[in-house]
Enzyme design. Structure first.
Site, PDB file in Angstrom:
ATOM      1  N   MET A 142      21.186 -62.137  29.702  1.00 54.99           N
ATOM      2  CA  MET A 142      22.504 -62.775  29.670  1.00 54.99           C
ATOM      3  C   MET A 142      23.221 -62.606  31.018  1.00 54.99           C
ATOM      4  SD  MET A 142      22.994 -64.394  26.861  1.00 54.99           S
ATOM      5  CE  MET A 142      24.756 -64.725  26.944  1.00 54.99           C
ATOM      6  N   LYS A 448     -45.372 -75.102  11.758  1.00 55.94           N
ATOM      7  CA  LYS A 448     -44.932 -74.814  10.391  1.00 55.94           C
ATOM      8  C   LYS A 448     -45.562 -75.752   9.368  1.00 55.94           C
ATOM      9  CE  LYS A 448     -40.622 -75.583  11.312  1.00 55.94           C
ATOM     10  NZ  LYS A 448     -40.747 -75.847  12.749  1.00 55.94           N
ATOM     11  N   SER A 516     -34.742 -74.038  10.815  1.00 60.00           N
ATOM     12  CA  SER A 516     -33.691 -73.073  10.439  1.00 60.00           C
ATOM     13  C   SER A 516     -33.452 -72.011  11.511  1.00 60.00           C
ATOM     14  CB  SER A 516     -34.000 -72.428   9.086  1.00 60.00           C
ATOM     15  OG  SER A 516     -35.336 -72.012   9.001  1.00 60.00           O
TER      16      SER A 516
HETATM   17  N1  LIG Z   1      18.293 -60.314  35.297  1.00 57.40           N
HETATM   18  C1  LIG Z   1      17.605 -59.731  34.331  1.00 57.40           C
HETATM   19  N2  LIG Z   1      16.313 -59.471  34.548  1.00 57.40           N
HETATM   20  C2  LIG Z   1      15.610 -58.869  33.561  1.00 57.40           C
HETATM   21  C3  LIG Z   1      16.206 -58.535  32.329  1.00 57.40           C
HETATM   22  N3  LIG Z   1      15.258 -57.966  31.552  1.00 57.40           N
HETATM   23  C4  LIG Z   1      14.122 -57.932  32.285  1.00 57.40           C
HETATM   24  N4  LIG Z   1      14.322 -58.477  33.499  1.00 57.40           N
HETATM   25  C5  LIG Z   1      13.343 -58.642  34.581  1.00 57.40           C
HETATM   26  O1  LIG Z   1      12.312 -59.494  34.165  1.00 57.40           O
HETATM   27  C6  LIG Z   1      11.074 -59.088  34.726  1.00 57.40           C
HETATM   28  C7  LIG Z   1      10.037 -58.865  33.650  1.00 57.40           C
HETATM   29  O2  LIG Z   1      10.410 -57.768  32.834  1.00 57.40           O
HETATM   30  P1  LIG Z   1       9.355 -56.956  31.983  1.00 57.40           P
HETATM   31  O3  LIG Z   1      10.151 -56.005  31.192  1.00 57.40           O
HETATM   32  O4  LIG Z   1       8.266 -56.419  32.822  1.00 57.40           O
HETATM   33  O5  LIG Z   1       8.815 -58.120  31.052  1.00 57.40           O
HETATM   34  P2  LIG Z   1       7.642 -58.138  29.972  1.00 57.40           P
HETATM   35  O6  LIG Z   1       6.498 -58.790  30.644  1.00 57.40           O
HETATM   36  O7  LIG Z   1       8.185 -58.963  28.852  1.00 57.40           O
HETATM   37  O8  LIG Z   1       7.374 -56.737  29.539  1.00 57.40           O
HETATM   38  C8  LIG Z   1      11.365 -57.820  35.521  1.00 57.40           C
HETATM   39  O9  LIG Z   1      11.506 -58.167  36.866  1.00 57.40           O
HETATM   40  C9  LIG Z   1      12.685 -57.342  34.931  1.00 57.40           C
HETATM   41  O10 LIG Z   1      13.427 -56.588  35.841  1.00 57.40           O
HETATM   42  C10 LIG Z   1      17.593 -58.844  32.147  1.00 57.40           C
HETATM   43  O11 LIG Z   1      18.202 -58.588  31.101  1.00 57.40           O
HETATM   44  N5  LIG Z   1      18.241 -59.441  33.177  1.00 57.40           N
END
Ligand SMILES: Nc1nc2c(ncn2[C@@H]2O[C@H](COP(=O)(O)OP(=O)(O)O)[C@@H](O)[C@H]2O)c(=O)[nH]1
Lengths: 604, 300
Positions: A142, A448, A516
């Site tokens: 978000m 066969k 078979s």
């Molecule tokens: N901006 C933002 N980046 C996020 C958020 N959650 C995860 N990320 C980023 O998304 C990328 C993938 O996250 P990861 O947890 O490794 O994803 P997974 O592959 O679903 O386990 C990483 O670079 C995180 O830092 C979030 O709430 N906000």
């Protein structure tokens, strides 16, 4: 047993695609809830990268090991948690199903910038298929979606529509930033419009388990416990209802009635037990109950059937072919099963129904299933313990599929076999021979038919009653409608085996001369016959020799690409591992080989 | 009763698994390592088949370097429960005088534990070996199956592990193949202790804090259990108040400083603990031998 205030257990599954932030979310949640140990904290680095704690998947990718469900354990003051952390790609659908099978809740992750995607639909469908009715929709990132209420509301609305279609009845949407920690443990000041619970609040308060305590009692028997001369107990886990000393019960499939005399928790006598407990019962009457039978409440017992409509998710590399036999395991009950029809395949991404003649790994289908004997069951939606089954490959013993029973199919004639007064023994006696099926398998051109012809002549001379079923001839009549795909080959063999069985029943010695090529199908044929009534004869000729002989010019055509799926050229031949007779045509003459076969038959 | 607690559920799940083993295998065995997890397993096994005796023996693979208190506890437990106890020691290791001081931790463990276990499984033709490993012990165990499939050479093949849905286990193996079964897969260390307290299960007294003769070596607190442990120049044993979180070969098992002298205190200590239990195992600090690699070789 459980006092008030002892913790209960919530098992949930996390679904998300790579980079949705699943690892970050779990890592940050544990960190904020102060559940990480020093040595785990050290792996995060500084500033902490929360994804590192749980990102087993990245590790697995680097190391090239199988990407799989990983289980994580944590507890808060409120309760204990087991999380099944599942990979999200379509090729890991089976892993997700595995994780979902023991979960009562799914955490479905969505990237706020991307909204509900194909994979969101797939994950939700698989969860629903495995019976999960409660979802927490984590709308993540978000922070990069401007903490915009409208974005969140639109995603929530779209997801609720999807969930309703899938039968997911309980959806809670939470607006989050896994990276910054908004609404994980602490309420986010940046999204004042969000009035729902934080993720941790939700996880701690949601009802934990779906025990069917208030439904009629069911106890699938795992183990018959014999001790001393007279003790006979029935051990198993109660999968529904309650049981108390004195209760009237019925044993299925035998449908014998009795009542409960003792209930054991370990070596302690107890008065009553509830769903979820592993107990041992004793019964008032000595009735025959075996592993796999179900002891149930007399007033409301489950159905017994041997044909079902079911959803299955195929998990093996070798595809599902209708007609092939598999082991069927439903709790402790096992049987031999055959998929008699694939009604349709379900596209896991779009949930569309498509027609199909086979199922490949990670595909879902709606099928009809037929067992070799009836079992007690309940529809999966009613009771997963009596409606969830696996299919096991009979050769590799791999777990080939998981399935959920929808309902029982009534047989066109749900009647017992007519007991015929003239039976095979009387017929065999009047012909003065041991009726049998002699199954000759080998490559095209291996010899066969030549050997089978000679054998039949010799048997005829001995006054035996015989019949020869030849692959080519049968394909002109009975099996005229079949081609050479794997599915058709299975059906081809099935029909011939059934015909041979009828003829053996009629008292004949039947020679089947069929390429078979697949072990499974030959085994299927063998299983139709009583022990000693079937003999596999391997006509073993090296392919080079077959090709040189090439009596019908087929190898030449196959090599030229004019014939497809030709055994030995572009379709495999699986030689028998333990044939009753092994005939090497390059070593012995047809005469000598035929004599050996007849000697084998005449030995009895 | 109206609700099952976590411990009730874990107990029922484990008993279910143990009954599946008994029903489906010809020659199952309980791998009894004398530690707390084994104590819980044995307790569950007795419960699963009561009032009859469990239909399987227990096997202890003795490296000859276990704490003396462990061996005494083992023999007492076998006598009290009436369980058949098979003890196997690798005869090649005895012949070659293999030990952790002369051969190093890895080689000693490989010969006296891993190889010895395979010898015993082959000798008695066990087709299912029940162990006390838990998924939360270590990252690489997080994906381990409850029924972990091994080929005829006892090797763990990641690609041949089977999906496990619900509590329906595919127990079929070909001749010569076997499974390792982990009924405590879903238990945490804290669950184990809470259950030991709830069911009053006896455990080796080494788990409780007491004054013990300790040598500090490479960051580990080693209890000098007999004369076979040589002291380096300047090294000497001092009395310290310690307990053990895990038990194994005494020269390879580090104690922790602790005052937790009973189960309540252990559970309180666990809840406050800032480290995971494997900290105390010398073998895990050996960089060349990751758990993953050891598992492929057949180590538990
Ligand atoms: N901006 C933002 N980046 C996020 C958020 N959650 C995860 N990320 C980023 O998304 C990328 C993938 O996250 P990861 O947890 O490794 O994803 P997974 O592959 O679903 O386990 C990483 O670079 C995180 O830092 C979030 O709430 N906000």
């Amino acid at each position: 047993m459980s006092a008030p205030n002892t913790p209960d257990l919530l098992r949930f599954i996390t679904c998300g695609s790579v980079d949705d932030g699943k690892s970050t979310l779990l890592g940050h949640l544990l960190y904020d809830a102060k559940l990480l140990r020093d040595d785990e904290m050290a792996t995060l680095g500084d500033p902490p990268d929360f994804s590192r704690l749980l990102d087993g998947l990245a590790l697995e990718r680097e190391q090239g090991i199988t990407i799989d469900v990983a289980y994580r354990y944590f507890s808060t003051a409120a309760r204990d948690f087991i999380v099944a952390d599942c990979p999200g790609h379509a090729q890991y659908t089976r892993n997700m199903a595995t994780g979902a099978s023991t979960a009562s809740l799914a955490l479905v992750l969505v990237d706020a910038r991307k909204g509900v995607l194909t994979q969101t639909r797939r994950h939700s469908y698989i969860c629903a298929l495995l019976g999960i009715r409660r979802v927490v929709l984590a709308v993540n990132k978000m922070d990069v979606a401007g903490f915009d209420e409208a974005v969140f509301a639109a995603i929530e609305r779209e997801y609720r529509e999807l969930a309703a279609k899938l039968g997911i009845t309980d959806v809670t949407a939470i607006a989050l930033s896994a990276l910054d920690g908004d609404n994980l443990v602490a309420r986010s000041p940046r999204m004042p419009w969000y009035r729902g619970p934080t993720l941790l609040e939700y996880l701690e308060r949601v009802p934990a388990q779906h025990d069917a305590i208030d439904t009629p009692m069911r106890l699938p028997v795992q183990w018959v416990n014999r001790s001393g001369q007279d003790f006979r107990g029935y051990a198993g886990t109660l999968v529904a209802g309650r049981i108390a000393v004195g209760d009237a019960v019925v044993a299925l499939p035998s449908a014998r009635h009795t009542h409960v005399t003792r209930v054991f928790d370990g070596d302690k006598d107890i008065d009553a037990a509830i769903a979820g407990q592993a107990v041992t019962l004793t019964l008032a009457d000595e009735i025959d109950i075996a592993r796999g039978d179900v002891i149930a409440a007399t007033h409301d017992a489950p159905e017994v059937a041997d044909q079902f409509a079911a959803h299955i998710l195929w998990m093996d590399e070798a595809p599902l072919l209708p007609g092939r036999l598999y082991f069927f395991q439903l709790g402790p009950a096992s049987a031999v099963a055959r998929v008699t029809a694939i009604r349709h395949r379900v596209d896991v991404d779009t949930q569309e129904s498509l027609s199909a003649t086979r199922l490949e790994m990670n595909e879902v289908g709606y099928v009809h299933l037929s067992l070799d004997h009836p079992v007690a069951f309940e529809p999966y939606v009613k009771n997963p313990a009596l409606g969830g089954f696996v299919l096991i490959d009979r050769q590799s013993f791999a777990t080939a599929a998981c399935g959920t029973i929808d309902f029982a199919l009534r047989r066109a004639a749900n009647i017992h076999w007519q007991a015929l007064s003239v039976d095979r023994t009387t017929r065999a006696a009047s012909m003065q021979q041991h009726p049998r099926c002699l199954w000759l398998t080998g490559l095209s051109g291996s010899g066969k038919s030549t050997i089978a012809n000679q054998v039949e002549q010799r048997l005829h001379a001995l006054g035996r009653h015989t019949y020869l079923l030849d692959g080519d001839n049968v394909r002109h009549g009975l099996n005229r409608d079949l081609g050479f795909t794997d599915e058709d080959r299975v059906e081809n063999i099935r029909r011939v085996a059934e015909v041979a069985r009828l003829m053996v029943d009629a008292g004949l010695i039947v020679l089947v001369s069929f390429i078979s090529p697949f072990r499974d199908e030959r085994r299927m044929a063998r299983d139709l016959f009583g022990a000693g009534d079937f003999a596999e004869v391997f006509v073993d000729t090296p392919i080079e020799l077959c090709e040189k002989r090439d009596p019908k010019g087929l190898y030449a055509k196959a090599r030229a690409g004019e014939l497809r799926n030709f055994t030995g050229v572009d379709s495999p031949y699986e030689p028998p591992l333990e044939p009753e007779l092994h005939l090497r045509t390059e070593k012995e003459s047809v005469d000598a080989l035929a004599r050996r076969v007849v000697e084998f038959l005449e030995r009895g | 009763m109206s609700e099952l607690s976590t411990l009730d559920r874990l107990e029922a799940e484990s008993i279910h698994i143990l009954r599946e083993v008994a029903a489906n295998f010809e020659r199952p065995v309980l791998l009894y390592s004398i530690g707390k997890d084994s104590s819980v397993l044995l307790h569950l096994l007795l419960k699963a088949f009561a009032p009859a005796k469990p239909p399987m023996p227990m096997l202890h693979v003795d490296t000859t370097w276990k704490f003396r208190e462990m061996i005494a506890f083992r023999d007492r437990t076998a006598a009290e429960t009436g369980m058949e106890l098979i003890v196997h020691i690798n005869p090649d290791g005895v012949r070659d005088h293999v030990g952790p001081f002369t051969h190093g931790a890895s080689l000693h463990t490989e010969i006296m534990k891993t190889q010895a276990l395979k010898q015993a499984l082959d000798k008695y033709r066990f087709d299912a070996a029940i162990g006390g490993a838990r998924r939360d012990e270590e990252k690489s165990r997080a994906k381990e199956r409850v029924f972990s499939f091994r080929d005829a050479q006892h090797r763990w093949e990641p690609r041949r592990q089977r999906p496990e849905l619900w509590n329906v286990y595919n127990t079929r193996v070909h001749k010569g193949e076997s499974v390792r079964v982990f009924p405590l897969s879903n238990w945490t260390e804290l669950d184990v202790w809470r259950y030991i307290a709830r069911e009053a299960i006896p455990v080796v007294p080494l788990y409780f804090a007491a004054e013990r003769s300790i040598v500090e070596r490479e960051g580990l607190l080693i209890m000098r259990d007999d004369e076979r442990m040589p002291l380096a120049a300047g090294e000497k044993a001092t009395l310290q108040r310690v307990r053990f979180r895990t038990l194994g070969c005494y020269p390879l098992t580090g104690a922790v400083r602790s005052d937790a002298a009973n189960l309540d205190e252990i559970i309180a200590e666990m809840r406050a603990s800032r480290t995971t239990e494997r900290q105390g195992r010398a073998i895990d600090h050996d960089p060349k031998s990751s758990m993953e690699a050891k598992k492929r070789e057949g180590y538990f």
